[in-house]
Scaffold this active site. Structure first.
Site, PDB file in Angstrom:
ATOM      1  N   CYS A 163       1.110  -1.304   0.385  1.00  0.00           N
ATOM      2  CA  CYS A 163      -0.031  -0.128   0.212  1.00  0.00           C
ATOM      3  C   CYS A 163       0.575   1.403  -0.206  1.00  0.00           C
ATOM      4  CB  CYS A 163      -0.895  -0.117   1.169  1.00  0.00           C
ATOM      5  SG  CYS A 163      -2.980   0.424   0.857  1.00  0.00           S
ATOM      6  N   HIS A 204      -3.256  -5.346   1.046  1.00  0.00           N
ATOM      7  CA  HIS A 204      -2.689  -5.883   2.297  1.00  0.00           C
ATOM      8  C   HIS A 204      -3.001  -7.314   2.681  1.00  0.00           C
ATOM      9  CE1 HIS A 204      -2.528  -2.134   3.833  1.00  0.00           C
ATOM     10  NE2 HIS A 204      -3.993  -1.698   2.755  1.00  0.00           N
ATOM     11  N   GLU A 260      -0.861  -9.128   4.581  1.00  0.00           N
ATOM     12  CA  GLU A 260      -1.124  -8.633   6.880  1.00  0.00           C
ATOM     13  C   GLU A 260      -2.456  -9.330   7.480  1.00  0.00           C
ATOM     14  OE1 GLU A 260      -0.699  -6.243   5.449  1.00  0.00           O
ATOM     15  OE2 GLU A 260      -0.790  -4.562   5.452  1.00  0.00           O
TER      16      GLU A 260
END
Lengths: 225, 79
Positions: free
Chosen positions: A85, A202, A204
């Site tokens: 990002c 994302h 994560e």
């Protein structure tokens, strides 16, 4: 495996990525942007967020910070670098990855889960995914509309430097399944050496079924193996 | 010595913010509006009396930080 997460004023996904890395058995250290030295790292992550409040252009100020000089040196000597990002935007501003990230085509901040096709898995970040796997990750950005010159775009396609493209749940890749206007539905790109990955989604955030899903784990286990 | 730097998106790069401003002005009844592009304006004051040297310092700032040359173009004006 040793990882480092770079933290800027305005980073807000640094704790998430640290949690994901630690859960998946990385030995992780947080590194402040003013530091002049990097801990020994096999992987350096530049996390998401709004470094320096997105002043000037997203990622432009962070790209000139002390620690980025060290990240650039590490990148050029083959260390794995992952920019997520805002981290992707910072990598673009350093010149480690080519192209530009423009405002989303409809001018809205987009925060939602999207489907991605793993268009190339022949790299260190994606080898635990199967080619054409469809995964679901979260995006949350205002400037994720990837743009690059025609000749570079051809190079990205020809050299298998596009690991992820936006699609729908059936894997269809076209304008209707493109959330932000990115050229060729690109969600992430690699450098020529394939040791630097920049991506808007994302991974994560997708490591635990309790809060989302586990589609992001493949990326981290690929790096570990 | 004082300079202004005007930064705009290159012609081929879509300027969605500019488009929205343009459409709004047209909706307000301004029919003569042909085209509108928006950008950034930066004022810089330098401790330098030689205009040529000052301009080259500003050029350097533009290339190194202020402008993303892939998508943006700039103009330097002495003020």
């Amino acid at each position: 495996m040793n990882s480092s997460v770079i933290v800027f004023p305005g980073s807000n996904c640094d704790r998430d990525i640290a949690t994901a890395l630690t859960k998946l058995q990385f030995k992780n250290k947080m590194v402040w942007h003013k530091d002049n030295e990097l801990p020994k790292s096999d992987l350096i992550v530049i996390p998401g967020g709004f470094s320096y409040g997105d002043y000037l252009r997203s990622g432009a100020i962070a790209a000139k910070s002390n620690i980025l000089n060290e990240v650039i040196k590490a990148a050029n000597s083959g260390c794995l670098i992952l920019g997520i990002c805002n981290g992707f935007q910072i990598l673009i501003e350093t010149g480690l990855l080519k192209g530009a990230l423009l405002r989303n085509k409809d001018l809205k901040f987009i925060s939602k889960d999207v489907y991605l096709k793993v268009t190339n898995n022949n790299n260190k970040f994606c080898k635990n995914y199967k080619k054409n796997n469809i995964i679901r990750l979260n995006i949350a950005h205002n400037e994720g509309n990837y743009f690059t010159q025609k000749d570079h775009l051809k190079e990205l396609e020809d050299k298998e430097l596009i690991p992820f493209k936006y699609c729908n749940k059936n894997g269809l890749i076209n304008d209707s399944t493109n959330p932000n206007g990115s050229i060729n539905n690109i969600a992430g790109i690699l450098n020529n050496g394939k040791n630097i990955l920049g991506m808007m989604p994302h991974p994560e955030r997708m490591i635990d079924n309790l809060i989302s899903n586990t589609d992001g784990i493949g990326l981290f286990t690929s790096i570990l193996n | 010595m004082k300079f202004a730097v005007i930064i705009t998106l290159k012609k081929d790069v879509l300027d969605p913010q500019g488009k929205v401003i343009e459409q709004t002005l047209q909706n307000m009844g301004i029919n003569s509006l042909k085209n509108l592009r928006q950008g950034k304006y930066i004022e810089i004051e330098l401790n330098e009396s030689d205009e040529k040297k000052a301009k080259s310092a500003i050029e350097n700032m533009c290339k190194k930080l202020l402008v993303n040359l892939i998508i943006e173009q700039y103009k330097i004006i002495k003020i």
